[in-house]
Design a protein around this motif. Structure first.
Motif, PDB file in Angstrom:
ATOM      1  N   GLY A 114      16.565 140.467  14.612  1.00  7.25           N
ATOM      2  CA  GLY A 114      16.801 141.832  14.145  1.00  7.25           C
ATOM      3  C   GLY A 114      15.940 142.156  12.939  1.00  7.25           C
ATOM      4  N   MET A 115      15.779 141.157  12.057  1.00  2.96           N
ATOM      5  CA  MET A 115      14.888 141.334  10.907  1.00  2.96           C
ATOM      6  C   MET A 115      13.462 141.565  11.386  1.00  2.96           C
ATOM      7  N   MET A 116      13.067 140.810  12.411  1.00  4.30           N
ATOM      8  CA  MET A 116      11.727 140.969  12.954  1.00  4.30           C
ATOM      9  C   MET A 116      11.566 142.343  13.605  1.00  4.30           C
ATOM     10  N   TYR A 121      12.950 145.138  12.657  1.00  8.18           N
ATOM     11  CA  TYR A 121      12.681 146.082  11.573  1.00  8.18           C
ATOM     12  C   TYR A 121      11.219 146.006  11.141  1.00  8.18           C
ATOM     13  N   TRP A 122      10.709 144.794  10.974  1.00  7.31           N
ATOM     14  CA  TRP A 122       9.324 144.620  10.542  1.00  7.31           C
ATOM     15  C   TRP A 122       8.358 145.182  11.575  1.00  7.31           C
ATOM     16  N   LEU A 123       8.583 144.867  12.860  1.00  9.29           N
ATOM     17  CA  LEU A 123       7.699 145.382  13.916  1.00  9.29           C
ATOM     18  C   LEU A 123       7.726 146.903  13.952  1.00  9.29           C
ATOM     19  N   ALA A 124       8.902 147.492  13.774  1.00  7.38           N
ATOM     20  CA  ALA A 124       9.009 148.955  13.778  1.00  7.38           C
ATOM     21  C   ALA A 124       8.235 149.560  12.616  1.00  7.38           C
ATOM     22  N   ALA A 125       8.323 148.936  11.444  1.00  5.84           N
ATOM     23  CA  ALA A 125       7.639 149.460  10.263  1.00  5.84           C
ATOM     24  C   ALA A 125       6.122 149.283  10.365  1.00  5.84           C
ATOM     25  N   GLU A 126       5.683 148.165  10.889  1.00  2.50           N
ATOM     26  CA  GLU A 126       4.256 147.854  10.954  1.00  2.50           C
ATOM     27  C   GLU A 126       3.549 148.444  12.168  1.00  2.50           C
ATOM     28  N   PHE A 127       4.240 148.480  13.298  1.00  2.00           N
ATOM     29  CA  PHE A 127       3.581 148.837  14.559  1.00  2.00           C
ATOM     30  C   PHE A 127       4.312 149.954  15.282  1.00  2.00           C
ATOM     31  N   GLY A 128       4.801 150.939  14.546  1.00  6.39           N
ATOM     32  CA  GLY A 128       5.522 152.057  15.137  1.00  6.39           C
ATOM     33  C   GLY A 128       4.684 152.868  16.114  1.00  6.39           C
ATOM     34  N   ALA A 175      16.370 144.118   7.101  1.00  6.45           N
ATOM     35  CA  ALA A 175      15.177 143.679   6.386  1.00  6.45           C
ATOM     36  C   ALA A 175      15.601 142.846   5.180  1.00  6.45           C
ATOM     37  N   LEU A 176      14.880 141.806   4.892  1.00 13.84           N
ATOM     38  CA  LEU A 176      15.212 140.967   3.747  1.00 13.84           C
ATOM     39  C   LEU A 176      15.117 141.768   2.461  1.00 13.84           C
ATOM     40  N   LEU A 177      15.990 141.477   1.532  1.00 18.57           N
ATOM     41  CA  LEU A 177      16.016 142.168   0.252  1.00 18.57           C
ATOM     42  C   LEU A 177      14.632 142.122  -0.391  1.00 18.57           C
ATOM     43  N   GLY A 178      14.115 143.287  -0.720  1.00 17.58           N
ATOM     44  CA  GLY A 178      12.806 143.369  -1.347  1.00 17.58           C
ATOM     45  C   GLY A 178      11.642 143.465  -0.386  1.00 17.58           C
ATOM     46  N   ASN A 188      19.516 145.982   1.613  1.00 19.26           N
ATOM     47  CA  ASN A 188      18.376 146.736   1.088  1.00 19.26           C
ATOM     48  C   ASN A 188      18.760 147.599  -0.110  1.00 19.26           C
ATOM     49  N   GLY A 189      19.900 147.331  -0.697  1.00 17.71           N
ATOM     50  CA  GLY A 189      20.288 148.055  -1.893  1.00 17.71           C
ATOM     51  C   GLY A 189      21.262 149.179  -1.637  1.00 17.71           C
ATOM     52  N   PHE A 190      21.481 149.574  -0.387  1.00 16.14           N
ATOM     53  CA  PHE A 190      22.448 150.614  -0.084  1.00 16.14           C
ATOM     54  C   PHE A 190      23.824 149.978  -0.069  1.00 16.14           C
ATOM     55  N   VAL A 191      24.719 150.429  -0.907  1.00 12.97           N
ATOM     56  CA  VAL A 191      26.015 149.745  -1.037  1.00 12.97           C
ATOM     57  C   VAL A 191      27.155 150.529  -0.425  1.00 12.97           C
ATOM     58  N   GLY A 192      26.875 151.478   0.457  1.00 12.95           N
ATOM     59  CA  GLY A 192      27.923 152.283   1.064  1.00 12.95           C
ATOM     60  C   GLY A 192      28.977 151.468   1.779  1.00 12.95           C
TER      61      GLY A 192
END
Length: 70
Positions: A5-7, A9-16, A29-32, A60-64
């Motif tokens: 699942g982390m991958m 997110y990365w693939l979507a961000a890099e190769f959308g 995505a890993l923190l940071g 990712n910092g969203f604490v909802g």
């Protein structure tokens, strides 16, 4: 799922521009390491609310939904 699942997110961000959509399951995505996608891409995030290892919308910092939610 999980690190896959982390991958996703990365693939979507890099190769959308090469994928029609991304559906990460129980991953985040890993923190940071989150970066905005280079191209718009539909995303369906499947994640349980009881995950204490990689909490939904928390790593990712969203604490909802995290332990610091107000």
């Amino acid at each position: 799922m999980s690190v896959g699942g982390m991958m996703a997110y990365w693939l979507a961000a890099e190769f959308g521009d090469r994928f029609a959509a991304a559906i990460p399951v129980a991953g985040s995505a890993l923190l940071g390491f989150w970066r905005d996608p280079r191209y718009p891409i539909p995303l369906m995030d499947i994640h349980g609310t009881e995950d204490d290892t990689v909490p939904a919308n928390y790593s990712n910092g969203f604490v909802g939904n995290g332990p610091d939610a107000k």
